[in-house]
Design a protein around this motif. Sequence first.
Motif, PDB file in Angstrom:
ATOM      1  N   ARG A 197       0.836  -1.198   0.000  1.00 24.13           N
ATOM      2  CA  ARG A 197       0.000   0.000   0.000  1.00 24.13           C
ATOM      3  C   ARG A 197       0.877   1.256   0.000  1.00 24.13           C
ATOM      4  O   ARG A 197       0.853   2.050  -0.929  1.00 24.13           O
ATOM      5  CB  ARG A 197      -0.942   0.003   1.222  1.00 24.13           C
ATOM      6  CG  ARG A 197      -2.400  -0.070   0.861  1.00 24.13           C
ATOM      7  CD  ARG A 197      -2.776  -1.401   0.227  1.00 24.13           C
ATOM      8  NE  ARG A 197      -2.775  -2.479   1.202  1.00 24.13           N
ATOM      9  CZ  ARG A 197      -3.026  -3.750   0.892  1.00 24.13           C
ATOM     10  NH1 ARG A 197      -3.283  -4.101  -0.359  1.00 24.13           N
ATOM     11  NH2 ARG A 197      -3.012  -4.687   1.815  1.00 24.13           N
ATOM     12  N   ALA A 198       1.669   1.414   1.054  1.00 26.51           N
ATOM     13  CA  ALA A 198       2.434   2.659   1.203  1.00 26.51           C
ATOM     14  C   ALA A 198       3.443   2.866   0.089  1.00 26.51           C
ATOM     15  O   ALA A 198       3.732   4.010  -0.285  1.00 26.51           O
ATOM     16  CB  ALA A 198       3.139   2.675   2.563  1.00 26.51           C
ATOM     17  N   PHE A 248      -5.947   3.962   3.065  1.00 25.96           N
ATOM     18  CA  PHE A 248      -4.672   4.673   2.925  1.00 25.96           C
ATOM     19  C   PHE A 248      -4.845   5.978   2.155  1.00 25.96           C
ATOM     20  O   PHE A 248      -4.348   7.035   2.571  1.00 25.96           O
ATOM     21  CB  PHE A 248      -3.653   3.776   2.210  1.00 25.96           C
ATOM     22  CG  PHE A 248      -2.300   4.417   2.053  1.00 25.96           C
ATOM     23  CD1 PHE A 248      -1.373   4.380   3.079  1.00 25.96           C
ATOM     24  CD2 PHE A 248      -1.962   5.084   0.875  1.00 25.96           C
ATOM     25  CE1 PHE A 248      -0.121   4.985   2.937  1.00 25.96           C
ATOM     26  CE2 PHE A 248      -0.719   5.685   0.725  1.00 25.96           C
ATOM     27  CZ  PHE A 248       0.203   5.635   1.760  1.00 25.96           C
ATOM     28  N   LEU A 249      -5.557   5.920   1.047  1.00 28.65           N
ATOM     29  CA  LEU A 249      -5.694   7.112   0.211  1.00 28.65           C
ATOM     30  C   LEU A 249      -6.630   8.141   0.834  1.00 28.65           C
ATOM     31  O   LEU A 249      -6.429   9.344   0.670  1.00 28.65           O
ATOM     32  CB  LEU A 249      -6.198   6.722  -1.181  1.00 28.65           C
ATOM     33  CG  LEU A 249      -5.224   5.907  -2.030  1.00 28.65           C
ATOM     34  CD1 LEU A 249      -5.820   5.613  -3.403  1.00 28.65           C
ATOM     35  CD2 LEU A 249      -3.887   6.629  -2.184  1.00 28.65           C
ATOM     36  N   ARG A 250      -7.639   7.681   1.552  1.00 26.50           N
ATOM     37  CA  ARG A 250      -8.572   8.624   2.175  1.00 26.50           C
ATOM     38  C   ARG A 250      -7.959   9.321   3.387  1.00 26.50           C
ATOM     39  O   ARG A 250      -8.192  10.506   3.625  1.00 26.50           O
ATOM     40  CB  ARG A 250      -9.841   7.889   2.596  1.00 26.50           C
ATOM     41  CG  ARG A 250     -10.675   7.375   1.444  1.00 26.50           C
ATOM     42  CD  ARG A 250     -11.548   8.461   0.857  1.00 26.50           C
ATOM     43  NE  ARG A 250     -12.659   8.792   1.747  1.00 26.50           N
ATOM     44  CZ  ARG A 250     -13.564   9.735   1.495  1.00 26.50           C
ATOM     45  NH1 ARG A 250     -13.473  10.442   0.385  1.00 26.50           N
ATOM     46  NH2 ARG A 250     -14.548   9.981   2.329  1.00 26.50           N
ATOM     47  N   PHE A 267      -0.367   5.706   6.995  1.00 28.38           N
ATOM     48  CA  PHE A 267      -0.029   4.286   7.011  1.00 28.38           C
ATOM     49  C   PHE A 267      -0.734   3.568   8.152  1.00 28.38           C
ATOM     50  O   PHE A 267      -1.108   2.392   8.044  1.00 28.38           O
ATOM     51  CB  PHE A 267       1.488   4.122   7.149  1.00 28.38           C
ATOM     52  CG  PHE A 267       1.918   2.703   7.398  1.00 28.38           C
ATOM     53  CD1 PHE A 267       1.992   1.784   6.361  1.00 28.38           C
ATOM     54  CD2 PHE A 267       2.236   2.279   8.682  1.00 28.38           C
ATOM     55  CE1 PHE A 267       2.373   0.473   6.590  1.00 28.38           C
ATOM     56  CE2 PHE A 267       2.627   0.977   8.914  1.00 28.38           C
ATOM     57  CZ  PHE A 267       2.695   0.065   7.872  1.00 28.38           C
ATOM     58  N   MET A 268      -0.931   4.261   9.262  1.00 28.68           N
ATOM     59  CA  MET A 268      -1.534   3.657  10.441  1.00 28.68           C
ATOM     60  C   MET A 268      -2.916   3.076  10.158  1.00 28.68           C
ATOM     61  O   MET A 268      -3.284   2.024  10.700  1.00 28.68           O
ATOM     62  CB  MET A 268      -1.649   4.707  11.561  1.00 28.68           C
ATOM     63  CG  MET A 268      -2.378   4.209  12.821  1.00 28.68           C
ATOM     64  SD  MET A 268      -1.615   2.762  13.590  1.00 28.68           S
ATOM     65  CE  MET A 268      -0.146   3.522  14.284  1.00 28.68           C
ATOM     66  N   ALA A 269      -3.689   3.733   9.298  1.00 30.34           N
ATOM     67  CA  ALA A 269      -5.077   3.312   9.049  1.00 30.34           C
ATOM     68  C   ALA A 269      -5.160   1.895   8.481  1.00 30.34           C
ATOM     69  O   ALA A 269      -5.841   1.031   9.048  1.00 30.34           O
ATOM     70  CB  ALA A 269      -5.767   4.323   8.126  1.00 30.34           C
ATOM     71  N   PRO A 270      -4.492   1.586   7.358  1.00 31.11           N
ATOM     72  CA  PRO A 270      -4.558   0.207   6.864  1.00 31.11           C
ATOM     73  C   PRO A 270      -3.832  -0.781   7.761  1.00 31.11           C
ATOM     74  O   PRO A 270      -4.224  -1.946   7.844  1.00 31.11           O
ATOM     75  CB  PRO A 270      -3.904   0.287   5.483  1.00 31.11           C
ATOM     76  CG  PRO A 270      -3.046   1.493   5.524  1.00 31.11           C
ATOM     77  CD  PRO A 270      -3.746   2.459   6.421  1.00 31.11           C
ATOM     78  N   PHE A 271      -2.780  -0.339   8.441  1.00 31.12           N
ATOM     79  CA  PHE A 271      -2.042  -1.256   9.320  1.00 31.12           C
ATOM     80  C   PHE A 271      -2.917  -1.743  10.462  1.00 31.12           C
ATOM     81  O   PHE A 271      -2.979  -2.944  10.748  1.00 31.12           O
ATOM     82  CB  PHE A 271      -0.795  -0.554   9.865  1.00 31.12           C
ATOM     83  CG  PHE A 271      -0.168  -1.291  11.025  1.00 31.12           C
ATOM     84  CD1 PHE A 271       0.383  -2.550  10.855  1.00 31.12           C
ATOM     85  CD2 PHE A 271      -0.134  -0.718  12.297  1.00 31.12           C
ATOM     86  CE1 PHE A 271       0.952  -3.241  11.925  1.00 31.12           C
ATOM     87  CE2 PHE A 271       0.424  -1.394  13.367  1.00 31.12           C
ATOM     88  CZ  PHE A 271       0.975  -2.663  13.186  1.00 31.12           C
ATOM     89  N   ILE A 272      -3.606  -0.834  11.137  1.00 31.14           N
ATOM     90  CA  ILE A 272      -4.422  -1.237  12.293  1.00 31.14           C
ATOM     91  C   ILE A 272      -5.613  -2.068  11.842  1.00 31.14           C
ATOM     92  O   ILE A 272      -6.028  -3.010  12.513  1.00 31.14           O
ATOM     93  CB  ILE A 272      -4.865   0.003  13.116  1.00 31.14           C
ATOM     94  CG1 ILE A 272      -5.375  -0.421  14.484  1.00 31.14           C
ATOM     95  CG2 ILE A 272      -5.912   0.819  12.383  1.00 31.14           C
ATOM     96  CD1 ILE A 272      -4.316  -1.034  15.378  1.00 31.14           C
ATOM     97  N   ALA A 273      -6.180  -1.745  10.675  1.00 36.08           N
ATOM     98  CA  ALA A 273      -7.292  -2.535  10.143  1.00 36.08           C
ATOM     99  C   ALA A 273      -6.823  -3.942   9.777  1.00 36.08           C
ATOM    100  O   ALA A 273      -7.520  -4.934  10.031  1.00 36.08           O
ATOM    101  CB  ALA A 273      -7.899  -1.845   8.920  1.00 36.08           C
TER     102      ALA A 273
END
Length: 289
Positions: free
Chosen positions: A154-155, A221-223, A227-233
Motif C-alpha cells: 500500500r504505502a 490509505f488514500l482517504r 499508514f496507520m489506518a490500513p495497518f491497524i485494520a
Amino acid sequence: MAPFAGLITLLGSNCSKAVGSCLLLACTYVGSLYIWRTKFHRDHPTTIKKRFVSVLIMGVVSPLFVVFCSEKTYFGERGSLPTLLGFRWKGLLQAFVLPLGLTMVLFSGPLLLHYLDGVCGLYLKSRYWMSNLRNLIWLRNHIVAPFSEEFTFRACMLPILVPCFGASLSIVICPLFFGVAHLHHLRERMERSTNTTHAVFQSLFQFLYTSLFGVYSAYLFLRTGHFMAPFIAHAFCNHMGFPDFIEVLSYKQPVRTFLVILFLLGFFGWLVLLEPLTKPAIFSNLVYV
C-alpha cells in the motif's frame, strides 16, 4: 491528432512503468521469503525468524521503488517521501481510532461470537498479552505481517500507481498485486497436503478475500493519507480471521437469529459509515485528495 496520440503513448508508457514496477516489487517481496534454504514449514520458529529478516530488508528496499519509480512531480510540494508513505504526525490519532472502530463495526457479528465463546475475557488478562508477545506466530500475524505487507503493498505501491491511474482506479489495481502475492501459499499447502484440489481451492479463496481486503485497505490509505489506518485494520482482521458463518448455525434460537441480524447490521453499518468516517479533512490529508 498527433499531439493527442503522443499523449496517449506517453500515458501508456507511464502506466506500463507503474504496473511493471509494482509487479517487480511484489515479486521481490515474495522472493525475499524464499531465499532461505530451510526444510521447515512456515510456522516453524526458524522459518519465521528468517522471514522476519527478509521483511526487515524489504523495509529498506521497498521505498526505493517510490524514490525511483513514482512521478513525484504529480504531488508537488506535498510529495516528501515520508508523507507519500503515510508517515506524519498530523491526524495520526484519528487514523488509529476511526479505521479501527469502522472495522470493528464490520465485525460486529464475529465480535459477539467471541463474547459468547468467552474469548473476550482473555483480552483483560495481562498473562494473555505477555504470552502472545513471546509467541513468534502471534507476532508475525498481528504485527510483522500487517506492517510489512501494508508498507510494501500500500504505502510503496500507491504513490507509484496514483499519478498514472488516479486514486479511484488505483484502489482497484493495487490489491491485485497483494492477492497474487498470497498465491505463494499454494506451494506450501501442496507440500503439506495430498489433496491438490483442496489446496488450489484454498489458495484461490485466499486470493479473493485478500484482494477484497486490499481494496478496503487501499481506500483507507488514500482517504486518510496515513499508514496507520490500513495497518491497524489489517492487524485487527488478522486477529479476527475470516468470519465463521458455520458457527452461527450451531446456536439455538433466538440467539442464532440475533447473530444473523448482527452480521447483516455490521455489514450495512460499515457501508453507511465508510465514507463519513474517512473524510480526508478529518485526517488533514492533502496528499492523495
